[in-house]
Design an enzyme around this catalytic site. Structure first.
Site, mmCIF file in Angstrom:
data_model
loop_
_atom_site.group_PDB
_atom_site.id
_atom_site.type_symbol
_atom_site.label_atom_id
_atom_site.label_comp_id
_atom_site.label_asym_id
_atom_site.label_seq_id
_atom_site.Cartn_x
_atom_site.Cartn_y
_atom_site.Cartn_z
ATOM 1 N N ALA A 1 35.131 35.657 38.801
ATOM 2 C CA ALA A 1 34.100 35.881 39.816
ATOM 3 C C ALA A 1 32.724 35.245 39.489
ATOM 4 O O ALA A 1 32.201 34.459 40.287
ATOM 5 C CB ALA A 1 33.984 37.389 40.065
ATOM 6 N N ASN B 1 40.523 43.876 41.703
ATOM 7 C CA ASN B 1 40.680 42.965 40.556
ATOM 8 C C ASN B 1 42.064 42.338 40.616
ATOM 9 O O ASN B 1 42.870 42.624 41.500
ATOM 10 C CB ASN B 1 40.457 43.719 39.238
ATOM 11 C CG ASN B 1 40.319 42.779 38.044
ATOM 12 O OD1 ASN B 1 39.592 41.784 38.119
ATOM 13 N ND2 ASN B 1 41.021 43.049 36.963
ATOM 14 N N LYS B 2 42.338 41.499 39.650
ATOM 15 C CA LYS B 2 43.606 40.764 39.590
ATOM 16 C C LYS B 2 44.801 41.680 39.808
ATOM 17 O O LYS B 2 44.842 42.804 39.288
ATOM 18 C CB LYS B 2 43.696 40.071 38.214
ATOM 19 C CG LYS B 2 44.925 39.232 37.965
ATOM 20 C CD LYS B 2 45.149 38.172 39.002
ATOM 21 C CE LYS B 2 44.005 37.207 39.143
ATOM 22 N NZ LYS B 2 44.040 36.430 40.397
ATOM 23 N N ASP C 1 36.588 41.470 40.658
ATOM 24 C CA ASP C 1 36.150 40.403 41.555
ATOM 25 C C ASP C 1 35.243 40.935 42.654
ATOM 26 O O ASP C 1 34.507 40.174 43.283
ATOM 27 C CB ASP C 1 37.365 39.714 42.164
ATOM 28 C CG ASP C 1 38.108 38.972 41.074
ATOM 29 O OD1 ASP C 1 38.912 39.604 40.376
ATOM 30 O OD2 ASP C 1 37.827 37.778 40.888
HETATM 31 O O1 MRU Z 1 42.105 34.624 40.192
HETATM 32 P P1 MRU Z 1 41.078 34.634 39.096
HETATM 33 O O2 MRU Z 1 41.568 34.114 37.797
HETATM 34 O O3 MRU Z 1 39.784 33.994 39.546
HETATM 35 O O4 MRU Z 1 40.791 36.187 38.928
HETATM 36 C C1 MRU Z 1 39.958 36.634 37.906
HETATM 37 C C2 MRU Z 1 40.048 38.093 37.693
HETATM 38 O O5 MRU Z 1 40.705 38.833 38.378
HETATM 39 C C3 MRU Z 1 39.159 38.619 36.649
HETATM 40 O O6 MRU Z 1 39.730 39.669 35.955
HETATM 41 C C4 MRU Z 1 37.882 39.005 37.381
HETATM 42 O O7 MRU Z 1 37.440 37.888 38.124
HETATM 43 C C5 MRU Z 1 36.778 39.359 36.588
HETATM 44 S S1 MRU Z 1 35.968 37.913 36.080
HETATM 45 C C6 MRU Z 1 34.761 38.401 35.013
#
Ligand code: MRU
Length: 356
Positions: free
Chosen positions: A53, A250-251, A240
């Site tokens: 993010a 989040n992911k 995110d």
């Molecule tokens: O799809 P991505 O790799 O951009 O997703 C990232 C994540 O889900 C992270 O855990 C989240 O962005 C936190 S980033 C500090």
């Protein structure tokens, strides 16, 4: 943080070019890539050469600098801002950074605009570094408390990559871990592989190795049994987009880890800078959840016997697959939010007390 002993940030500006570390090639190849146009920035965000993010927010901010260098015209700038916002839907930092830049740049005289844009992008990056450092210092207190009781290695489980590679430096979820390591508190990290893009294995484990922090990659389904066996002292993940009521997007897979943590009384923390808070959306169902190409599931990439990166198909030819990239962990499963201003309850009151 370090790669092969040398200090890096994930993004910087040099000779009218934005420099990034191409994360699609990690951990097998370390390549610094040049972004020269706003289209390059949009593409880098879309294909995840940059991801996480805070980093996609910073890339979008610098994308507007590149747009001005290409064509110093307000309507081109507006269109570029829109295209950047639409490059990935879920992480709120992207829109946050573009809106912040456009507030400074809309209607500004063409002689001054480049300097203003450059200063604001740099400010966004510097702020993120400071915020992530503070997240680390605030999260460190929680790790210290566990260590003081346990007097043995603190085992921390994390999902995806919310490390320095997802930010400008330090990371969010990893910052408390880096700070604990610097204070010589023994820590060990269980790294969720994080299918389908494997950000845990490819990025989190890689960056922890480079900082000499003990870590073990586990399949995404392993966390539950480790918690049942008492082998996880705490979870820290990134986010995110976190709603004002404390619900955490989040992911994909984060929610299931939080459920397992709740069932096993394992504290489940979410680390985030304030730029990841969405103060507007009231219901998690209104968060746009990215659905990515199903090829990310059906194919896998790695090194072949000659050391070349190779992609192979692993699913039956006739099978369909579906690839949702994020999920939501309701606030009730979150022990606390670790922010740059302190640790708070995952609730409207908790967040409002910290951020008026
Ligand atoms: O799809 P991505 O790799 O951009 O997703 C990232 C994540 O889900 C992270 O855990 C989240 O962005 C936190 S980033 C500090």
């Amino acid at each position: 943080m370090k790669i092969e002993g040398k200090e890096y940030r994930t993004i910087w500006f040099e000779n009218n070019t934005v420099k990034i570390i191409d994360q699609t090639k990690l951990p097998h190849q370390f390549i610094i890539k040049d972004l020269k146009t706003v289209k390059d920035s949009i593409n880098a965000i879309k294909i995840m050469e940059v991801r996480g993010a805070p980093l996609i927010g910073a890339t979008a901010a610098y994308g507007l600098v590149l747009a001005i260098l290409e064509n110093n015209d307000q309507s081109f700038l507006k269109k570029s801002a829109n295209d950047l916002i639409n490059s990935r839907p879920t992480a709120i930092n992207l829109k946050w950074a573009v809106d912040r830049m456009m507030k400074k740049l809309s209607g500004v005289n063409s002689n001054e605009i480049l300097n203003i844009a450059l200063n604001e992008s740099k400010k966004i990056c510097e702020e993120d570094v400071k915020f992530c450092e503070n997240i680390g210092l605030n999260g460190l207190k929680i790790i210290e408390e566990i260590y003081n009781k346990k007097k043995d290695t603190v085992n921390i489980l994390t999902h995806c990559n919310a490390g320095w590679l997802a930010t400008i430096n330090w990371g969010t979820a990893t910052s408390p871990i880096y700070h604990a390591h610097k204070k010589k508190i023994p820590v060990h990290v269980w790294v969720d592989e994080t299918r389908p893009r494997n950000q845990g294995a490819n990025l989190t484990s890689y960056e922890l190795n480079e900082e000499e922090i003990s870590n073990t990659i586990i399949a995404d389904n392993t966390g539950g049994i480790l918690m049942q066996r008492g082998e996880v002292d705490m979870c820290i993940v990134g986010t995110d987009r976190t709603l004002a009521n404390g619900d955490v997007c989040n992911k994909i897979g984060t929610y299931l880890k939080a459920l397992a943590a709740k069932d096993n009384n394992v504290p489940f923390y979410v680390a985030l800078p304030s730029s990841t808070i969405d103060w507007d959306i009231k219901n998690y169902k209104d968060i746009p959840i990215e659905e990515r190409n199903s090829e990310e599931l059906s194919h896998i990439e790695g090194l072949d016997e000659n050391g070349n990166i190779k992609k192979v198909k692993i699913y039956p030819k006739k099978s369909k697959s579906m690839n949702l990239a994020f999920d939501i962990t309701p606030a009730k499963y979150v022990t606390g939010l670790i922010t740059e201003k302190g640790v708070c309850e995952a609730s409207e009151k908790g967040l409002k007390d910290l951020f008026k």
